[in-house]
Design a protein around this motif. Structure first.
Motif, PDB file in Angstrom:
ATOM      1  N   VAL A 143       0.813  -1.218   0.000  1.00  0.00           N
ATOM      2  CA  VAL A 143       0.000   0.000   0.000  1.00  0.00           C
ATOM      3  C   VAL A 143       0.851   1.276   0.000  1.00  0.00           C
ATOM      4  O   VAL A 143       0.372   2.335  -0.386  1.00  0.00           O
ATOM      5  CB  VAL A 143      -0.976  -0.040   1.217  1.00  0.00           C
ATOM      6  CG1 VAL A 143      -0.219   0.074   2.535  1.00  0.00           C
ATOM      7  CG2 VAL A 143      -2.045   1.024   1.121  1.00  0.00           C
TER       8      VAL A 143
ATOM      9  N   PHE B   8       0.910  -7.084  -1.817  1.00  0.00           N
ATOM     10  CA  PHE B   8       0.828  -7.645  -0.468  1.00  0.00           C
ATOM     11  C   PHE B   8      -0.264  -6.849   0.249  1.00  0.00           C
ATOM     12  O   PHE B   8      -0.012  -5.800   0.826  1.00  0.00           O
ATOM     13  CB  PHE B   8       2.194  -7.464   0.204  1.00  0.00           C
ATOM     14  CG  PHE B   8       2.315  -8.005   1.601  1.00  0.00           C
ATOM     15  CD1 PHE B   8       2.895  -9.234   1.829  1.00  0.00           C
ATOM     16  CD2 PHE B   8       1.883  -7.264   2.690  1.00  0.00           C
ATOM     17  CE1 PHE B   8       3.048  -9.738   3.126  1.00  0.00           C
ATOM     18  CE2 PHE B   8       2.028  -7.756   3.989  1.00  0.00           C
ATOM     19  CZ  PHE B   8       2.605  -8.988   4.198  1.00  0.00           C
ATOM     20  N   GLY B   9      -1.502  -7.322   0.172  1.00  0.00           N
ATOM     21  CA  GLY B   9      -2.641  -6.595   0.739  1.00  0.00           C
ATOM     22  C   GLY B   9      -3.853  -6.832  -0.121  1.00  0.00           C
ATOM     23  O   GLY B   9      -3.733  -7.202  -1.303  1.00  0.00           O
ATOM     24  N   VAL B  10      -5.026  -6.628   0.478  1.00  0.00           N
ATOM     25  CA  VAL B  10      -6.248  -6.848  -0.303  1.00  0.00           C
ATOM     26  C   VAL B  10      -6.617  -5.605  -1.095  1.00  0.00           C
ATOM     27  O   VAL B  10      -7.068  -5.691  -2.234  1.00  0.00           O
ATOM     28  CB  VAL B  10      -7.409  -7.335   0.615  1.00  0.00           C
ATOM     29  CG1 VAL B  10      -7.864  -6.267   1.600  1.00  0.00           C
ATOM     30  CG2 VAL B  10      -8.581  -7.824  -0.206  1.00  0.00           C
ATOM     31  N   GLY B  11      -6.426  -4.412  -0.505  1.00  0.00           N
ATOM     32  CA  GLY B  11      -6.784  -3.163  -1.184  1.00  0.00           C
ATOM     33  C   GLY B  11      -5.734  -2.826  -2.226  1.00  0.00           C
ATOM     34  O   GLY B  11      -4.541  -3.012  -1.988  1.00  0.00           O
TER      35      GLY B  11
ATOM     36  N   LEU C   3      -6.695 -11.954   5.487  1.00  0.00           N
ATOM     37  CA  LEU C   3      -6.642 -10.877   6.472  1.00  0.00           C
ATOM     38  C   LEU C   3      -8.013 -10.482   7.009  1.00  0.00           C
ATOM     39  O   LEU C   3      -8.146  -9.538   7.779  1.00  0.00           O
ATOM     40  CB  LEU C   3      -5.919  -9.651   5.885  1.00  0.00           C
ATOM     41  CG  LEU C   3      -6.297  -9.202   4.484  1.00  0.00           C
ATOM     42  CD1 LEU C   3      -7.686  -8.638   4.428  1.00  0.00           C
ATOM     43  CD2 LEU C   3      -5.282  -8.232   3.955  1.00  0.00           C
TER      44      LEU C   3
ATOM     45  N   ARG D 159     -10.311   2.550   3.898  1.00  0.00           N
ATOM     46  CA  ARG D 159      -9.274   3.412   3.341  1.00  0.00           C
ATOM     47  C   ARG D 159      -9.594   4.848   3.729  1.00  0.00           C
ATOM     48  O   ARG D 159     -10.769   5.235   3.776  1.00  0.00           O
ATOM     49  CB  ARG D 159      -9.243   3.300   1.813  1.00  0.00           C
ATOM     50  CG  ARG D 159      -8.487   2.084   1.303  1.00  0.00           C
ATOM     51  CD  ARG D 159      -6.976   2.202   1.528  1.00  0.00           C
ATOM     52  NE  ARG D 159      -6.241   1.083   0.993  1.00  0.00           N
ATOM     53  CZ  ARG D 159      -5.910  -0.023   1.671  1.00  0.00           C
ATOM     54  NH1 ARG D 159      -6.269  -0.158   2.936  1.00  0.00           N
ATOM     55  NH2 ARG D 159      -5.211  -0.978   1.089  1.00  0.00           N
TER      56      ARG D 159
ATOM     57  N   HIS E  93      -2.708   2.078  10.906  1.00  0.00           N
ATOM     58  CA  HIS E  93      -3.004   1.106   9.844  1.00  0.00           C
ATOM     59  C   HIS E  93      -2.594  -0.322  10.262  1.00  0.00           C
ATOM     60  O   HIS E  93      -1.735  -0.939   9.629  1.00  0.00           O
ATOM     61  CB  HIS E  93      -2.320   1.521   8.527  1.00  0.00           C
ATOM     62  CG  HIS E  93      -2.985   0.956   7.302  1.00  0.00           C
ATOM     63  ND1 HIS E  93      -3.067   1.616   6.110  1.00  0.00           N
ATOM     64  CD2 HIS E  93      -3.592  -0.245   7.088  1.00  0.00           C
ATOM     65  CE1 HIS E  93      -3.687   0.867   5.209  1.00  0.00           C
ATOM     66  NE2 HIS E  93      -4.018  -0.276   5.784  1.00  0.00           N
TER      67      HIS E  93
ATOM     68  N   SER F 237      -4.339  -5.572   9.370  1.00  0.00           N
ATOM     69  CA  SER F 237      -3.886  -6.955   9.119  1.00  0.00           C
ATOM     70  C   SER F 237      -2.619  -7.291   9.896  1.00  0.00           C
ATOM     71  O   SER F 237      -1.987  -8.322   9.635  1.00  0.00           O
ATOM     72  CB  SER F 237      -3.642  -7.141   7.613  1.00  0.00           C
ATOM     73  OG  SER F 237      -2.658  -6.232   7.153  1.00  0.00           O
TER      74      SER F 237
ATOM     75  N   MET G 290      -0.420 -13.463   4.316  1.00  0.00           N
ATOM     76  CA  MET G 290      -0.491 -12.532   3.169  1.00  0.00           C
ATOM     77  C   MET G 290       0.727 -12.713   2.267  1.00  0.00           C
ATOM     78  O   MET G 290       0.620 -12.738   1.034  1.00  0.00           O
ATOM     79  CB  MET G 290      -0.552 -11.085   3.669  1.00  0.00           C
ATOM     80  CG  MET G 290      -1.874 -10.716   4.315  1.00  0.00           C
ATOM     81  SD  MET G 290      -1.750  -9.176   5.279  1.00  0.00           S
ATOM     82  CE  MET G 290      -1.655  -7.947   3.978  1.00  0.00           C
TER      83      MET G 290
HETATM   84  C1  DGY Z   1      -4.807  -4.182   2.861  1.00  0.00           C
HETATM   85  O1  DGY Z   1      -4.610  -5.384   2.812  1.00  0.00           O
HETATM   86  O2  DGY Z   1      -5.499  -3.579   2.032  1.00  0.00           O
HETATM   87  C2  DGY Z   1      -4.163  -3.433   3.969  1.00  0.00           C
HETATM   88  O3  DGY Z   1      -4.839  -2.247   4.236  1.00  0.00           O
HETATM   89  C3  DGY Z   1      -2.713  -3.151   3.644  1.00  0.00           C
HETATM   90  O4  DGY Z   1      -2.623  -2.726   2.343  1.00  0.00           O
END
Ligand code: DGY
Length: 324
Positions: free
Chosen positions: A55, A77-80, A103, A243, A290, A293, A302
Motif C-alpha cells: 500500500v 501484499f494486501g487486499v486493497g 486478512l 481506506r 493502519h 492486518s 499474506m
Molecule cells: C490491505 O490489505 O489492504 C491493507 O490495508 C494493507 O494494504
C-alpha cells in the motif's frame, strides 16, 4: 518454472516469507524498509520480472509508463489495491494480484477493537493513567457508551464487514444493518443476523456505530462527507478500517469538534502517514497506525499468498487472486 524470475520486494516481509520467496525466485529484498518512491519503483519495473508491492507504493500511470518495461506482474501484499492504477497496469500488459481472505479476521478484530475503544474511552483512559492523572474509582468517572444491544451500520458488506457482523451480532447482541450495492443473499445476511437497507442514508439515520468496509474507488472517495456525517446521530461513532479516502478528513475534524458525531475510531487516513493535526488533539478519537492486518499469522499468510500468486503466474497457471 525455467530460469528463476527476478522479483523486487518493496518492503521488509516476515522472515519466513522472504526465505520462501528466495527459494523459487531471484528475490531482491528491501534492506532499509523504506518506500521506493516513484524513481525506485521505475527502476524495479525496468529491472525485474515482477514487483511484490504494498500500500505504500504509488503505482500511478506515470510510474507505470516507464520504458523499457521488463516487469510482467505486480503481486500486491494486501487486499486493497487503490494505490495501483489498474487500468494503466492492464494497458501495459501487467498482471496484478492481491491477498484477499487471509486478512479478513484480523481486520475485523481491529474494527471491533476501535468500536470498543472509542465507545468505552479506552484510549483516553489509558492516557489518563499513564500521565498520572487518575485519582481512583468513582461512580461518575469517564463514563462511556454501552455497546451491547446497540445498532451497528455496515457500509459495504464484503468479507471483512461480514466478519464484523458475526462478532458484533453474536458476541455483543448488536442489531446489524448494512448497505451494499452488491448485497449478500437474504439467507447469508440472515445467518449473520444482518438486515439490508436500500440506501446508505438509511444506515446513517439508524446506526449507533457506522463502520466503513467499502473499497476505495473514485465513486467512494469522500463518501463520508460533511452532509453524510451530519446525517449520523449526534450520539453515533464512525469506525474506519477501509481506506482514508472514503472519509473527508477535514469534514470529520469539524464533525468531531462541533459535536455532530460523538467520536471516531480510525485505522486509515487520507494522506498516510500524515494525519490531520487536529485529530491528534481530540480525546473522542482513537487513532491506530493502519494495523488492520498486522498480526504475525496474518502477515505471514499474506506473504505466502503473494508468493503463491507469483509462482502461479511464472508457471503459466491462472492466478488465484487476479485483480487485472
Ligand atoms: C490491505 O490489505 O489492504 C491493507 O490495508 C494493507 O494494504
Amino acid at each position: 518454472m525455467t530460469a528463476r524470475p527476478t522479483v523486487v520486494v518493496t518492503r521488509r516481509l516476515p522472515g519466513i516469507v522472504e526465505e520462501e520467496l528466495s527459494r523459487d525466485f531471484e528475490a531482491k529484498l528491501s534492506r532499509d524498509d523504506r518506500p521506493l518512491g516513484a524513481a525506485g519503483l521505475q527502476d524495479a519495473l525496468r529491472g525485474a520480472d515482477a514487483v511484490l508491492c504494498t500500500v505504500t507504493d504509488r503505482l500511478t500511470s506515470e510510474v507505470l509508463a516507464v520504458e523499457p518495461l521488463r516487469a510482467r506482474m505486480l503481486a500486491n501484499f494486501g487486499v486493497g489495491f487503490n494505490h495501483i492504477d489498474t487500468a494503466a497496469a492492464k494497458a501495459r500488459g501487467l498482471a496484478v494480484s492481491n491477498t484477499p481472505d487471509v486478512l479478513t479476521e484480523a481486520t475485523a478484530d481491529i474494527a471491533v477493537t476501535l468500536l470498543l475503544m472509542v465507545s468505552r474511552r479506552a484510549g483516553e483512559g489509558e492516557r489518563h493513567v499513564r500521565c498520572g492523572a487518575w485519582t481512583g474509582w468513582r461512580p461518575t468517572h469517564m463514563l462511556g457508551t454501552e455497546v451491547s444491544g446497540k445498532t451497528l451500520g455496515l457500509v459495504g458488506m464484503g468479507r471483512i464487514a461480514r466478519a464484523v457482523a458475526r462478532r458484533t451480532h453474536h458476541g455483543f447482541g448488536m442489531r446489524v444493518i448494512f448497505h451494499d450495492p452488491y448485497p449478500p443473499s437474504a439467507a447469508e445476511a440472515a445467518a449473520l443476523g444482518a438486515e439490508p437497507r436500500e440506501t446508505l442514508e438509511q444506515v446513517l439515520d439508524e446506526a449507533d456505530f457506522v463502520s466503513l468496509h467499502c473499497p476505495a474507488t473514485p465513486e467512494t472517495r469522500h463518501l463520508m462527507n460533511r452532509e453524510r456525517l451530519a446525517r449520523m446521530r449526534r450520539s453515533a461513532f464512525l469506525i474506519n478500517t477501509a481506506r482514508g479516502d472514503v472519509v473527508d478528513e477535514a469534514a470529520l475534524v469539524e464533525a468531531l469538534g462541533d459535536g455532530t458525531i460523538a467520536g471516531a475510531g480510525l485505522d486509515v487516513y487520507e494522506r498516510e502517514p500524515e494525519i490531520t493535526p487536529e485529530l491528534l488533539t481530540m480525546e473522542n478519537v482513537v487513532l491506530l497506525p493502519h494495523l488492520g492486518s498486522a498480526t504475525q499469522e496474518t502477515r505471514i499468510a499474506m506473504g505466502r499468498r503473494a508468493v503463491e500468486n507469483l509462482r502461479l503466474f511464472f508457471s503459466g497457471a491462472p492466478l488465484r487472486d487476479r485483480v487485472v
